[in-house]
Design a protein around this motif. Structure first.
Motif, PDB file in Angstrom:
ATOM      1  N   ALA A  92     -42.980  50.211  76.190  1.00 32.59           N
ATOM      2  CA  ALA A  92     -42.247  50.925  76.903  1.00 32.59           C
ATOM      3  C   ALA A  92     -42.377  50.234  78.942  1.00 32.59           C
ATOM      4  CB  ALA A  92     -42.050  52.367  77.742  1.00 32.59           C
ATOM      5  N   LYS A 126     -42.195  49.881  83.645  1.00 30.87           N
ATOM      6  CA  LYS A 126     -41.707  50.449  84.418  1.00 30.87           C
ATOM      7  C   LYS A 126     -41.904  48.863  85.506  1.00 30.87           C
ATOM      8  CE  LYS A 126     -46.635  51.721  86.116  1.00 30.87           C
ATOM      9  NZ  LYS A 126     -47.388  52.378  87.041  1.00 30.87           N
ATOM     10  N   SER A 155     -40.539  53.278  81.445  1.00 27.08           N
ATOM     11  CA  SER A 155     -41.214  54.645  81.128  1.00 27.08           C
ATOM     12  C   SER A 155     -41.925  54.390  82.467  1.00 27.08           C
ATOM     13  CB  SER A 155     -42.814  54.684  80.213  1.00 27.08           C
ATOM     14  OG  SER A 155     -43.663  55.261  80.523  1.00 27.08           O
ATOM     15  N   GLN A 205     -40.278  58.753  87.016  1.00 25.41           N
ATOM     16  CA  GLN A 205     -39.316  58.776  86.139  1.00 25.41           C
ATOM     17  C   GLN A 205     -38.094  60.039  85.562  1.00 25.41           C
ATOM     18  OE1 GLN A 205     -41.025  57.723  83.127  1.00 25.41           O
ATOM     19  NE2 GLN A 205     -38.778  57.753  81.531  1.00 25.41           N
ATOM     20  N   SER A 241     -34.141  63.197  77.047  1.00 22.50           N
ATOM     21  CA  SER A 241     -35.407  62.624  77.649  1.00 22.50           C
ATOM     22  C   SER A 241     -35.815  63.363  78.562  1.00 22.50           C
ATOM     23  CB  SER A 241     -34.723  61.036  78.270  1.00 22.50           C
ATOM     24  OG  SER A 241     -34.420  60.456  77.524  1.00 22.50           O
TER      25      SER A 241
END
Lengths: 963, 279
Positions: A600, A602, A645, A653, A677
């Motif tokens: 994941a 960011k 993530s 988030q 989610s």
């Protein structure tokens, strides 16, 4: 009948759980276990010998498991027997003495690494097209041929046949003019069909005539730019013919010994077949014109196998020299290509004639620039560069045949020969496309030099660079040359004026760049492409190439942070201005991302870029978008959302999800995913806080819940909404947001009346009741632990739900309503227990709130009574003839429920259950096996402590034997 | 559809050499039993001569057909009159191919003016009510290969405007120079004719180069001899403006039925000639 009061059985869940849990037993190594891999015991072979024993005894005698399939066969299974013998053959073949023979056999068959003609076909047909009018010369089938009397003597027959052949050469022809390319192709297809028909109806002479006619078309070079395609079409017919003749003669060899093996010798062919075969060759040898004679003989080259061992090896050189008689260089080179093609098919080991063909071609090379050809080109208004490209497929093919498994030396020699002809671009191009990529790549600097030296006129240079690029994309040039190659090549490519030429080259070279260099170089290349394609919106004509560039880049760059940090990548994407193409490209990128992104992320660069990409995909959705397309886009976007993530930064988030919701509001599956989610995020927070929310996290969790609560109503699918309400309610409950949970459940309850009778699942309309039943069961198990709201009445939600169930219009002929009521009974019984079967941490359920208060219990009992009354009413209505079976099933179902949840020490309940038992059996619809099993269960239960009253019950339950 | 008669010759290609034994079976198939007056088999070989209209005039050609010369003729009675059972009956036969006296068994040949043909004829005579049944079948006679190896006799040739015969305006012809060779002028009939040809130079574009096989048949008749040349086969060996100074193969398979070894007898003769034409 008076109302039955309900007396729930009190349960001790812990002890029940203990008693029904299976004992854990350690599996000892070597014990039988069904999931253990099958071990083959050495005794197997012995058993095969013991013929007398049946399979069952052999399998029981072995302690370990035997494959049931092999044990069925008495003796060795025939397939494995084959395999065994084949094994021994191969092992024997591995010895040195036989090795050579096998290698030789290998050379007799073309391997799969040889690119077959069939793959070239389509390419040629697509590439060489024309808008000019074509003409076709055909004989109109004369009726004469049919007049031959069957009884006539051989000589007469032969004479008439030959006369027919003459006929077709002289008269009875018709020229069809002004055909479009499509018409022309249809005509040829018709001919192919009439050839098959003629053959099938035993008109061999007519078949031969058609083939001759067709091959004659190949001597005609008017509308020269169509010639390669014409060659493809007509050689298809020739191939058909060759196959027909071969198969016919092969079928004549069939006698009582069965068919011939694949590698038969001429000695095993019988005389009749030989004679027929010879006749074909004689007939063909007497065809007057050179080109048809050549093509038809080449088409049946394979039939030489019937006559003599050396036939083919003698024929090939003769046919090769025969081509020298063809004056037109284009016709000649295609004739050579055909010969090579047939040769490779029939006798790939005869390399000599392949080489000979090429050398002969080189000898006649000057013909291309001769007066005859030039005059023809002037007449047809065809320019030299275009004319030269017509040669490529043929030369490519010849060289490919030569280069197939050829030693390095031969290739070097070929190259030298080409050089001698003054670095002719046409040859150079064919060498590059036919020879092994490794060979070319190792000498790429030489090739660049040669390409540069070629004269400008004639064969287009960008094609040369394109071919070189294709090779370099497949094989690596020496390390030290790599950058220089790119620089040299790009220097030339960047100077190309025509955007189409440019993009075709660039498309190929991008792969090389991606393969060997870093982001920096790729970025430069992209910048150059943008520079070339932007003026005059040239990119509009080059979408396929641009698309393929993107595809190549994403196959080589899996690290998306690197990819998106190249400044030119996004501007490059901006060139895709046609929406359909743009969406295609976006899909490609997303697919690659989902496939290759491991963790994941960011990374703001990736997020920004991909959000942009996803937004593009999302925005393409409109009313006309197909369901499948929507699903596809949604799953790609979902894939992306799952990969985002921010680690412990939950706030960020959540705000990402909020942003995503506003961006992708048109795709329902994405909204569903977002709700899931966010729910997950809330549970994640709970986990981090170990269940004890601080003020801050409690507020955050409420924010999450609020997100879900306002997102769900925007969905159209009713079951998605129901399930999400339930789900989110559970999450809210788990996070101690009691009033929010209540709100979710209320929303769910009030949504139930809206459930339609039929719902659309995968394009089919299906009744919704099974789904509703499933949902209710799920809902009930949650309701058990939902504490009552202090301001609402007792069991407010359950009552609400019961009302909804009561009012819902159920299908007339279904019992789902009663099934649900029975389940409600289970729920209510569970609610009367002192301690509930499960709890949520930090949430006090009704068991703690009421502490077994008698008022509460009375309320529940009232509800139960009402429910039982409903059930019994329904059972009564099922008394009709046609519903008796349903009645019996339902009665048993209810009986089982009472057995499990009711307290049978109560007399009325006891009596009710006995009645139900009898009702179930009354009309003979009960399944005897089930009834017996149920009774056994009751007897077994009676041995449990405090269950002694079951013994008595069992005595009161008669078993009806089926008569 | 009562009875069918068929002759099956043992060899598939039906080729026999002089002195060999021709063998095969006569197959009679019938549903019912067949009553017949005898089955006989006749072998015939004859030379037919036809006079050419060109050399002797139409009427003479029509009337004065020379009587066929019989080379071989023999008949055998296969089955005595009687009854044949229903179903398939196969009766084997054998004929020795022997010269009778001074009559030579020439090779089978189908020409324009000379025809040499060998046939087998099977007759089944039947009672008045049913028609007689007849079946004919041709077989082919080849001479045994000549003893001793033929010496190949290669020949070189050149063709220029000057070497051409029957040309009216020699000056108007474009200049050209063609040379070549034939591997042998004496060819074995079963082997193809081979050679090479090179266009050294030619002013005009070459359109086509063709090879013509011509036979010359001579018939003897009352007024002397009639000699006629006719084309048997025309084969194109080059099409279009061929590359200069590149050898082009000459290759021709002799059509077996229409050619025969050069042959000379008292009454007729067949020779083979080769011409080369070029436009």
């Amino acid at each position: 009948m008076a109302a039955f009061p309900w007396h729930p059985r009190s349960r001790n869940y812990t002890s029940e759980f203990e008693s029904c849990r299976l004992e854990a037993v350690l599996v000892e190594f070597g014990d039988y276990h069904p999931l253990k891999p099958i071990t083959i015991t050495e005794s197997k072979t012995k058993k095969m010998v013991r013929k007398g024993s049946t399979s069952s005894t052999s399998s029981s005698s072995s302690s370990s498991m035997i494959d049931p399939l092999s044990s069925v066969l008495d003796g060795t299974d025939p397939l494995s027997l084959f395999a065994a013998t084949a094994d021994s053959v191969t092992t024997a073949a591995n010895t040195d003495s036989t090795r050579k023979k096998r290698d030789k056999d290998d050379s007799l068959v073309v391997g799969s690494d040889f690119e077959p003609w069939s793959s070239k076909r389509g390419e040629i047909l697509a590439r060489y097209t024309t808008t000019e009018k074509l003409s076709i010369n055909l004989y109109m089938s004369s009726e004469k041929g049919k007049a031959t009397t069957p009884g006539s003597a051989v000589s007469e027959k032969v004479r008439t046949r030959l006369e027919e052949l003459d006929d077709l050469e002289e008269g009875s022809q018709k020229e069809l003019l002004n055909l479009t390319q499509q018409d022309y192709m249809h005509r040829i297809e018709d001919l192919n069909q009439s050839l098959k028909d003629a053959w099938a109806s035993d008109q061999k002479v007519k078949a031969l005539k058609i083939v001759i006619q067709c091959s004659k078309l190949l001597s005609d070079t008017t509308v020269i730019q169509f010639y390669p395609s014409k060659f493809v079409l007509i050689t298809d017919i020739l191939d058909t013919f060759g196959k027909l003749v071969y198969e016919r003669i092969l079928s004549m060899c069939l006698d009582n010994r069965g068919s011939l093996p694949d590698n038969f010798t001429p000695e095993s062919v019988n005389d009749t077949a030989k004679e027929t075969c010879l006749n074909w060759f004689f007939k063909i040898a007497s065809i007057r014109e050179l080109i048809p004679r050549f093509y038809v003989e080449a088409a049946i080259l394979k039939c030489n196998k019937f006559l003599s061992k050396m036939g083919i090896s003698e024929c090939l050189p003769r046919l090769t020299t025969m081509i020298r008689g063809i004056g037109d260089p284009l016709v000649a080179v295609y004739a050579r290509a055909y010969l090579c093609r047939v040769g490779m098919e029939v006798a790939p080991h005869l390399k000599e004639s392949l080489n000979k063909n090429f050398f002969d071609f080189l000898l006649t090379f000057k013909q291309m620039h001769g007066d005859t050809v030039q005059n023809q080109l002037v007449v047809q208004c065809v320019e030299i560069p275009l004319y030269l490209t017509l040669y490529s497929p043929a030369i490519d093919w010849i060289l490919q045949c030569i280069a197939y498994r050829a030693p390095e030396i031969l290739l070097t020699e070929m190259m030298e020969r080409c050089k001698k002809l003054g670095n002719n671009a046409l040859l150079l191009n064919s060498v590059m496309s036919a020879f092994r990529a490794e060979f070319i790549a190792a000498r790429s600097m030489d090739f660049i030099g040669m390409i540069k030296e070629c004269d400008e006129s004639g064969f287009p240079k960008h094609l040369l660079f394109r071919s070189l690029g294709l090779n370099l994309a497949m094989a690596d040039p020496p390390e030290c040359d790599r950058l220089q190659i790119l620089n040299e090549a790009w220097k030339v490519i960047t100077k190309l004026k025509n955007p189409q030429d440019y993009i075709n080259c660039a498309d190929v070279w991008v792969e090389y760049t991606c393969r060997h260099f870093t982001k920096r170089e790729v970025n430069t290349v992209l910048a150059d492409v943008i520079k070339h394609m932007t003026p005059d919106r040239a990119f509009e004509d080059a979408y396929p190439q641009l698309q393929s560039i993107i595809q190549k880049i994403i196959t080589y760059f899996h690290d998306f942070s690197v990819l998106f940090s190249a400044e030119k990548f996004l501007p490059f994407l901006d060139m895709f201005q046609k929406e359909s193409v743009r969406v295609e490209v976006c899909k490609c990128i997303m697919e690659a991302f989902i496939k290759h992104q491991q963790d994941a992320t960011k990374d703001p660069v990736i997020l920004n870029a991909l959000l942009h990409v996803c937004k593009t995909m999302h925005d393409s959705v409109n009313a006309l978008t197909l369901e499948d397309e929507k699903r596809m886009l949604a799953s790609l976007i979902n894939g992306f959302i799952k990969m985002v993530s921010f680690g412990r930064d939950f706030e960020q988030q959540l705000s990402f999800y909020v942003e995503a919701r506003s961006m992708f509001c048109n795709l329902e599956p994405v909204l569903v995913q977002l709700v899931h989610s966010v729910n997950q995020l809330a549970m994640e927070t709970r986990k981090v806080m170990k269940g004890n929310h601080s003020r801050k996290t409690a507020a955050f969790v409420r924010a999450c819940v609020a997100f879900c609560f306002i997102t769900i109503p925007s969905l159209t699918s009713i079951f998605a909404r129901l399930n999400l309400y339930l789900n989110s309610g559970q999450v809210a409950l788990a996070n101690q947001c009691l009033s929010q949970a209540d709100a979710f459940f209320k929303a769910a309850v009030s949504l139930v009346p809206e459930v339609p009778k039929m719902i659309n699942i995968d394009g089919k309309m299906r009744p919704s009741e099974p789904f509703l039943l499933e949902f209710f069961c799920n809902f009930f198990s949650t309701l058990l632990i939902v504490p009552d709201h202090p301001e609402q009445g007792v069991l407010f939600l359950v009552r609400g739900l019961l009302n909804v169930i009561q009012d819902y219009t159920w299908e007339d002929n279904s019992d789902d309503k009663v099934r649900i009521y029975t389940n409600v009974l289970h729920l209510l019984s569970a609610m009367t227990q002192e301690t509930y079967i499960y709890h949520i941490d930090k949430v006090d359920s009704n068991d703690t709130l009421y502490g077994g208060d008698s008022k509460f219990l009375t309320e529940i009992n009232k509800l139960c009574e009402a429910v039982i009354a409903q059930i019994l009413d329904h059972l009564k209505t099922l008394g009709q003839e046609e519903t008796l079976k349903r009645q019996s099933q339902l009665a048993l179902y209810f009986f089982n429920s009472i057995l499990a949840h009711g307290d049978l020490r109560n007399n009325r309940l006891n009596q009710l259950s006995v009645n139900l038992w009898n009702l179930a059996q009354k009309h003979g619809f009960a399944d005897t096996k089930t009834m017996v099993k149920t009774l056994e269960y009751i007897k077994r239960q009676s041995k449990q402590p405090k269950m002694s009253h079951f013994t008595e019950l069992a005595l009161r339950l008669p078993l009806q034997s089926r008569t | 559809m009562g009875t069918a008669l068929d002759i099956k010759i043992k060899r598939a290609n039906k080729v026999y050499l002089c002195g060999e034994v021709l063998s095969g079976v006569v197959v009679i198939t019938s549903k019912d039993a067949v009553q017949h007056q005898g089955v006989s088999l006749t072998m015939e070989g004859s030379v037919n001569l036809q006079l050419s209209a060109k050399s002797v005039g139409v009427f003479e050609a029509f009337y004065n057909s020379v009587k066929p010369i019989q080379v071989i003729n023999s008949t055998i009675e296969m089955v005595k009159p009687g009854k044949l059972p229903s179903g398939k009956t196969e009766i084997p036969f054998e004929f020795p191919l022997h010269m009778k006296g001074n009559k030579v068994l020439y090779e089978t040949y189908h020409g324009v003016f000379v025809n040499i043909q060998y046939t087998l004829r099977c007759d089944m005579r039947r009672s008045l009510l049913a028609k007689d049944l007849t079946k004919t079948c041709e077989f082919i006679v080849h001479s045994p290969p000549q003893k001793g190896k033929l010496m190949p006799s290669p020949v070189d040739f050149t063709i220029t405007p000057e070497t051409l015969q029957n040309v009216k305006e020699r000056a108007s012809l474009p200049k050209f120079f063609i040379k070549g060779h034939l591997n042998s002028t004496n060819c074995i009939i079963t082997q193809p004719l081979t050679g090479e040809l090179v266009v050294e130079n030619a002013e005009a574009a070459v359109k086509s180069i063709e090879l013509q096989l011509v036979r010359v048949e001579t018939c003897g008749c009352a007024e002397g001899y009639a000699r006629d040349a006719t084309e048997i086969q025309n084969i194109q060996i080059a099409e279009g403006d061929v590359c200069r100074s590149l050898s082009i193969p000459i290759y021709m398979v002799f059509p077996r039925l229409f050619t025969c070894p050069t042959l000379e007898t008292t009454n007729f003769k067949v020779e083979l000639l080769l011409t080369d034409c070029h436009m």
